[in-house]
Design a protein around this motif. Structure first.
Motif, PDB file in Angstrom:
ATOM      1  N   ALA A 121     -20.208 -16.491 -11.277  1.00  0.00           N
ATOM      2  CA  ALA A 121     -19.340 -17.287 -12.151  1.00  0.00           C
ATOM      3  C   ALA A 121     -17.953 -16.682 -12.285  1.00  0.00           C
ATOM      4  O   ALA A 121     -16.968 -17.399 -12.479  1.00  0.00           O
ATOM      5  N   GLU A 122     -17.844 -15.353 -12.174  1.00  0.00           N
ATOM      6  CA  GLU A 122     -16.555 -14.719 -12.417  1.00  0.00           C
ATOM      7  C   GLU A 122     -15.630 -14.784 -11.200  1.00  0.00           C
ATOM      8  O   GLU A 122     -14.458 -14.428 -11.280  1.00  0.00           O
ATOM      9  N   VAL A 123     -16.147 -15.232 -10.052  1.00  0.00           N
ATOM     10  CA  VAL A 123     -15.340 -15.305  -8.845  1.00  0.00           C
ATOM     11  C   VAL A 123     -14.771 -16.714  -8.700  1.00  0.00           C
ATOM     12  O   VAL A 123     -15.497 -17.698  -8.769  1.00  0.00           O
ATOM     13  N   GLN A 124     -13.459 -16.808  -8.521  1.00  0.00           N
ATOM     14  CA  GLN A 124     -12.803 -18.095  -8.347  1.00  0.00           C
ATOM     15  C   GLN A 124     -12.705 -18.406  -6.854  1.00  0.00           C
ATOM     16  O   GLN A 124     -11.920 -17.798  -6.131  1.00  0.00           O
ATOM     17  N   TRP A 125     -13.546 -19.340  -6.395  1.00  0.00           N
ATOM     18  CA  TRP A 125     -13.554 -19.701  -4.982  1.00  0.00           C
ATOM     19  C   TRP A 125     -12.677 -20.933  -4.789  1.00  0.00           C
ATOM     20  O   TRP A 125     -13.144 -22.051  -4.784  1.00  0.00           O
ATOM     21  N   GLY A 162     -19.533 -26.839 -13.608  1.00  0.00           N
ATOM     22  CA  GLY A 162     -19.787 -25.531 -13.026  1.00  0.00           C
ATOM     23  C   GLY A 162     -21.225 -25.291 -12.643  1.00  0.00           C
ATOM     24  O   GLY A 162     -21.621 -24.144 -12.399  1.00  0.00           O
ATOM     25  N   ALA A 163     -22.036 -26.344 -12.567  1.00  0.00           N
ATOM     26  CA  ALA A 163     -23.448 -26.182 -12.221  1.00  0.00           C
ATOM     27  C   ALA A 163     -23.595 -25.542 -10.843  1.00  0.00           C
ATOM     28  O   ALA A 163     -22.831 -25.833  -9.918  1.00  0.00           O
ATOM     29  N   ASN A 164     -24.589 -24.675 -10.728  1.00  0.00           N
ATOM     30  CA  ASN A 164     -24.895 -24.006  -9.463  1.00  0.00           C
ATOM     31  C   ASN A 164     -25.988 -24.816  -8.762  1.00  0.00           C
ATOM     32  O   ASN A 164     -27.172 -24.524  -8.895  1.00  0.00           O
ATOM     33  N   THR A 165     -25.573 -25.847  -8.026  1.00  0.00           N
ATOM     34  CA  THR A 165     -26.551 -26.740  -7.418  1.00  0.00           C
ATOM     35  C   THR A 165     -27.360 -26.080  -6.290  1.00  0.00           C
ATOM     36  O   THR A 165     -28.536 -26.438  -6.113  1.00  0.00           O
ATOM     37  N   PRO A 166     -26.807 -25.153  -5.514  1.00  0.00           N
ATOM     38  CA  PRO A 166     -27.681 -24.472  -4.543  1.00  0.00           C
ATOM     39  C   PRO A 166     -28.833 -23.724  -5.209  1.00  0.00           C
ATOM     40  O   PRO A 166     -29.965 -23.749  -4.719  1.00  0.00           O
ATOM     41  N   LEU A 175     -33.687 -24.481 -14.483  1.00  0.00           N
ATOM     42  CA  LEU A 175     -32.643 -25.431 -14.092  1.00  0.00           C
ATOM     43  C   LEU A 175     -31.466 -25.376 -15.061  1.00  0.00           C
ATOM     44  O   LEU A 175     -30.303 -25.463 -14.639  1.00  0.00           O
ATOM     45  N   SER A 176     -31.756 -25.218 -16.352  1.00  0.00           N
ATOM     46  CA  SER A 176     -30.686 -25.124 -17.341  1.00  0.00           C
ATOM     47  C   SER A 176     -29.789 -23.917 -17.076  1.00  0.00           C
ATOM     48  O   SER A 176     -28.562 -23.989 -17.227  1.00  0.00           O
ATOM     49  N   SER A 177     -30.390 -22.805 -16.654  1.00  0.00           N
ATOM     50  CA  SER A 177     -29.591 -21.610 -16.356  1.00  0.00           C
ATOM     51  C   SER A 177     -28.688 -21.842 -15.150  1.00  0.00           C
ATOM     52  O   SER A 177     -27.684 -21.146 -14.982  1.00  0.00           O
ATOM     53  N   ALA A 178     -29.035 -22.830 -14.301  1.00  0.00           N
ATOM     54  CA  ALA A 178     -28.195 -23.184 -13.163  1.00  0.00           C
ATOM     55  C   ALA A 178     -27.248 -24.340 -13.507  1.00  0.00           C
ATOM     56  O   ALA A 178     -26.543 -24.848 -12.622  1.00  0.00           O
TER      57      ALA A 178
END
Length: 248
Positions: free
Chosen positions: A55-59, A113-117, A163-166
């Motif tokens: 989360a802290e990395v801006q891609w 910002g969800a982490n879908t992978p 899933l909530s954590s993602a």
């Protein structure tokens, strides 16, 4: 950033050509990628790409394009050759699948910002094929919500929490059992009138109310709709000759 600066970790057991799920470990952090991958002699194309990671990395797109070039330079071959020829360049990782559980229907929505992978990995652990997970999550992102039957859920709360954590919100999408008598009492109708008005068989209705049988999923869905919006059910049953059903 050079090819030797990154490490690729492929979820080998669950990836389904051409749909791949893998982590890219870079000096700046870990990036998770999910998509349909096409690889040629001098190009790498990822379609319907889902991106997650630290989360802290801006891609930004510039950084992602550069990383894509580095990955293409590192691999530069087809999917089978990745596994057979690259040794330390691509490390594989096994995903432990849930061995027993029951299917559960869910609606999925997502937060910014969800982490879908990572969400795909969570669903695949419950024996949902990766290609299906990718398609469902793509639909969720495109339309705001998607629906899926997860084949093997051993602990529903644990799945929802993961899933909530993602950043993906999961809700059970199936009607709970409902008291048929309470639904009918709310309408203040007799059994005979209730069955005619809402298209039910009178004998079946009596059996439900007396506990001799139980409504199935479809009947429960109808009963919940009657409880929440009886007028909609009445209108949907008002037919006229020559009126065609709505087109898809």
């Amino acid at each position: 950033m050079q090819p030797d600066d990154i490490e690729l970790i492929l979820d080998a057991d669950i990836s389904e050509d051409p749909c791949l799920l893998f982590d890219v470990v870079t000096p700046d952090g870990v990036l998770q990628l999910l998509g349909n991958v096409e690889m040629g002699s001098n190009h790498l194309v990822v379609r319907d790409l889902h991106i997650g990671g630290d989360a802290e990395v801006q891609w930004g797109w510039s950084k992602l394009r550069k990383l894509g070039r580095v990955i293409a330079e590192k691999l530069n071959v087809g999917y089978i050759e990745i596994m057979e020829r690259f040794g330390q360049r691509v490390r594989t990782r096994d995903v432990v699948l849930v061995s027993s559980g029951s299917p559960v229907r869910l609606s999925l929505s997502f937060l910014h910002g969800a982490n879908t992978p990572e969400a795909a990995r969570i669903l695949v652990k419950r024996q949902l094929p990766l290609r299906t997970a990718h398609a469902i999550l793509t639909e969720m992102v495109d339309h705001g919500k998607a629906f899926v039957t997860v084949p093997c859920v051993d602990h529903l709360l644990a799945l929802k929490n993961e899933l909530s954590s993602a950043g993906v919100i999961a809700k059970v999408h199936a009607p709970r059992p409902i008291s048929v008598r309470e639904v009918r009492d709310r309408t203040k109708l007799s059994q005979e009138v209730f069955s005619v008005r809402y298209g039910l068989d009178l004998a079946t209705l009596r059996n439900w109310e007396q506990g001799r049988s139980k409504p199935d999923v479809a009947a429960n869905t109808l009963l919940w709709t009657i409880a929440r919006n009886p007028e909609a059910v009445e209108e949907s049953l008002d037919m006229e000759d020559g009126v065609a059903p709505p087109s898809p």
